[in-house]
Scaffold this motif. Structure first.
Motif, PDB file in Angstrom:
ATOM      1  N   ARG A  49      -6.433  -4.069   3.032  1.00 33.52           N
ATOM      2  CA  ARG A  49      -5.673  -5.215   2.511  1.00 33.52           C
ATOM      3  C   ARG A  49      -6.420  -5.854   1.343  1.00 33.52           C
ATOM      4  NH1 ARG A  49      -1.616  -7.828   5.229  1.00 33.52           N
ATOM      5  NH2 ARG A  49      -0.961  -6.872   7.178  1.00 33.52           N
ATOM      6  N   HIS A  50      -5.661  -6.266   0.321  1.00 34.82           N
ATOM      7  CA  HIS A  50      -6.285  -6.893  -0.852  1.00 34.82           C
ATOM      8  C   HIS A  50      -5.443  -8.083  -1.264  1.00 34.82           C
ATOM      9  CE1 HIS A  50      -8.834  -3.347  -1.377  1.00 34.82           C
ATOM     10  NE2 HIS A  50      -7.758  -2.638  -1.117  1.00 34.82           N
ATOM     11  N   ALA A  87       2.472  -3.428  -2.363  1.00 33.37           N
ATOM     12  CA  ALA A  87       1.466  -3.528  -1.298  1.00 33.37           C
ATOM     13  C   ALA A  87       2.124  -3.295   0.065  1.00 33.37           C
ATOM     14  CB  ALA A  87       0.798  -4.900  -1.340  1.00 33.37           C
ATOM     15  N   CYS A  88       1.353  -2.714   0.968  1.00 31.80           N
ATOM     16  CA  CYS A  88       1.795  -2.453   2.338  1.00 31.80           C
ATOM     17  C   CYS A  88       1.240  -3.572   3.228  1.00 31.80           C
ATOM     18  CB  CYS A  88       1.241  -1.092   2.765  1.00 31.80           C
ATOM     19  SG  CYS A  88       1.653  -0.614   4.433  1.00 31.80           S
ATOM     20  N   PRO A  89       1.972  -4.116   4.184  1.00 33.79           N
ATOM     21  CA  PRO A  89       3.301  -3.688   4.637  1.00 33.79           C
ATOM     22  C   PRO A  89       4.473  -4.435   3.963  1.00 33.79           C
ATOM     23  CG  PRO A  89       2.399  -5.262   6.179  1.00 33.79           C
ATOM     24  CD  PRO A  89       1.372  -5.105   5.085  1.00 33.79           C
ATOM     25  N   ALA A  97       8.683   4.396  -0.002  1.00 36.09           N
ATOM     26  CA  ALA A  97       9.090   3.010  -0.304  1.00 36.09           C
ATOM     27  C   ALA A  97       8.064   2.341  -1.220  1.00 36.09           C
ATOM     28  CB  ALA A  97       9.246   2.216   0.986  1.00 36.09           C
ATOM     29  N   LEU A  98       6.787   2.572  -0.955  1.00 35.11           N
ATOM     30  CA  LEU A  98       5.737   1.947  -1.761  1.00 35.11           C
ATOM     31  C   LEU A  98       5.760   2.477  -3.194  1.00 35.11           C
ATOM     32  CD1 LEU A  98       2.832   1.866   0.832  1.00 35.11           C
ATOM     33  CD2 LEU A  98       3.861  -0.129  -0.261  1.00 35.11           C
ATOM     34  N   ILE A  99       5.972   3.788  -3.333  1.00 32.34           N
ATOM     35  CA  ILE A  99       6.017   4.390  -4.677  1.00 32.34           C
ATOM     36  C   ILE A  99       7.248   3.899  -5.429  1.00 32.34           C
ATOM     37  CG2 ILE A  99       6.359   6.576  -5.913  1.00 32.34           C
ATOM     38  CD1 ILE A  99       4.496   7.864  -3.780  1.00 32.34           C
TER      39      ILE A  99
END
Length: 311
Positions: A49-50, A87-89, A97-99
């Motif tokens: 996480r960031h 970012a996930c989630p 989905a992220l791409i």
């Protein structure tokens, strides 16, 4: 990147990609994985996480590093970079989905003037859907004669008479009403519809002008995509022939972006168009490349100086 490939050749483009890769790896370091997606697109994967501040700082560092000049085969080259971030989630839990959402954010970054980073937001999805729908509607409008031209008079300040008209493309959407060309022309360019639309505008403007007094000209805007097509002079000639319009009554308005790939193809296209006998006008002078050098060799009959330059 494309202009490096086009002007210096693919080996130079490959050398440039290697240098970009090295810079990206240097900035990202051990924090994540850098990979080339294809063409001139890269992806960076940061595990864990960031917070947004850290990601924004990293994005700015990447933009700054990639935008510094490169030396390719002794030639100084400058390119830019735009960044989309998901970012996930919160923006998706699958790779797809992220791409997809990082791509939408990248698209927004390019739309905001390039050289910037954007975080994904749900509105971007709605914007992309809206754009896709407009593209579909534009295809339909083109097939069903839904586009039309309006004509803006060009008046001589000396004689106060109308010397010509500029053809302006308009689209009245059956549900949304008038759609601004600033909105639909970029869609047409991105989807390759611009060539078909450009042909239609050329034919229609010539047919209309044939009904006007003989001393009145018609001016038609030409997109860089049309200008780059080797078949463009044939399109012009067939439009003139179909309308029985004298070539000197057609004025083609060309923007400075055609000079970005300043090569033999550009010169020969100018020569071929002039040999038909049409007039050439440089449009929006002062908004882009604005080099006085090419005015010496490009056979323009007229320069249209943009209002921002005049101001």
């Amino acid at each position: 990147f494309k202009s490096v490939n086009d002007t210096l050749g693919h080996p130079a483009g490959d050398a440039l990609l290697r240098q970009v890769s090295q810079r990206l790896q240097r900035v990202v370091g051990e924090r994540g994985l850098v990979g080339r997606q294809g063409g001139d697109e890269f992806k960076i994967l940061l595990p864990g996480r960031h917070d947004q501040a850290m990601l924004a700082h990293l994005a700015q560092a990447i933009i700054s590093a990639v935008s510094q000049p490169y030396s390719i085969e002794g030639t100084a080259v400058v390119i830019g970079v735009s960044i989309g971030i998901s970012a996930c989630p919160q923006d998706g839990v699958t790779a797809d989905a992220l791409i997809r959402n990082a791509d939408l954010a990248l698209y927004a970054a390019k739309g905001d003037g390039r050289g910037v980073h954007r975080f994904y937001s749900s509105e971007m999805h709605a914007d992309a859907e809206d754009r896709r729908q407009l593209e579909e509607d534009l295809r339909r409008a083109l097939a069903a004669d839904g586009l039309h031209l309006v004509y803006q008079p060009v008046v001589s300040s000396k004689t106060e008479t109308v010397t010509g008209y500029e053809a302006l493309l308009r689209w009245t959407h059956p549900v949304r009403g008038p759609i601004s060309p600033a909105l639909f022309i970029p869609i047409a360019e991105d989807t390759g519809l611009i060539a078909q639309i450009g042909d239609w505008v050329m034919r229609t403007a010539c047919l209309d002008a044939a009904k006007w007094p003989e001393e009145v000209r018609v001016a038609v805007n030409v997109s860089p995509t049309q200008f780059a097509n080797p078949g463009f002079p044939s399109t012009v000639m067939s439009a003139l022939a179909a309308a029985q319009l004298a070539p000197e009554r057609l004025e083609l308005e060309i923007t400075e972006s055609v000079f970005l790939n300043d090569d033999d193809g550009t010169d020969s296209m100018f020569a071929r168009l002039k040999s038909i006998g049409v007039r050439l006008a440089l449009d929006d002078f002062g908004t882009g490349y604005s080099s006085l050098g090419y005015l010496k060799k490009a056979p323009f009959d007229k320069i249209k100086i943009d209002q921002s330059f005049v101001r």
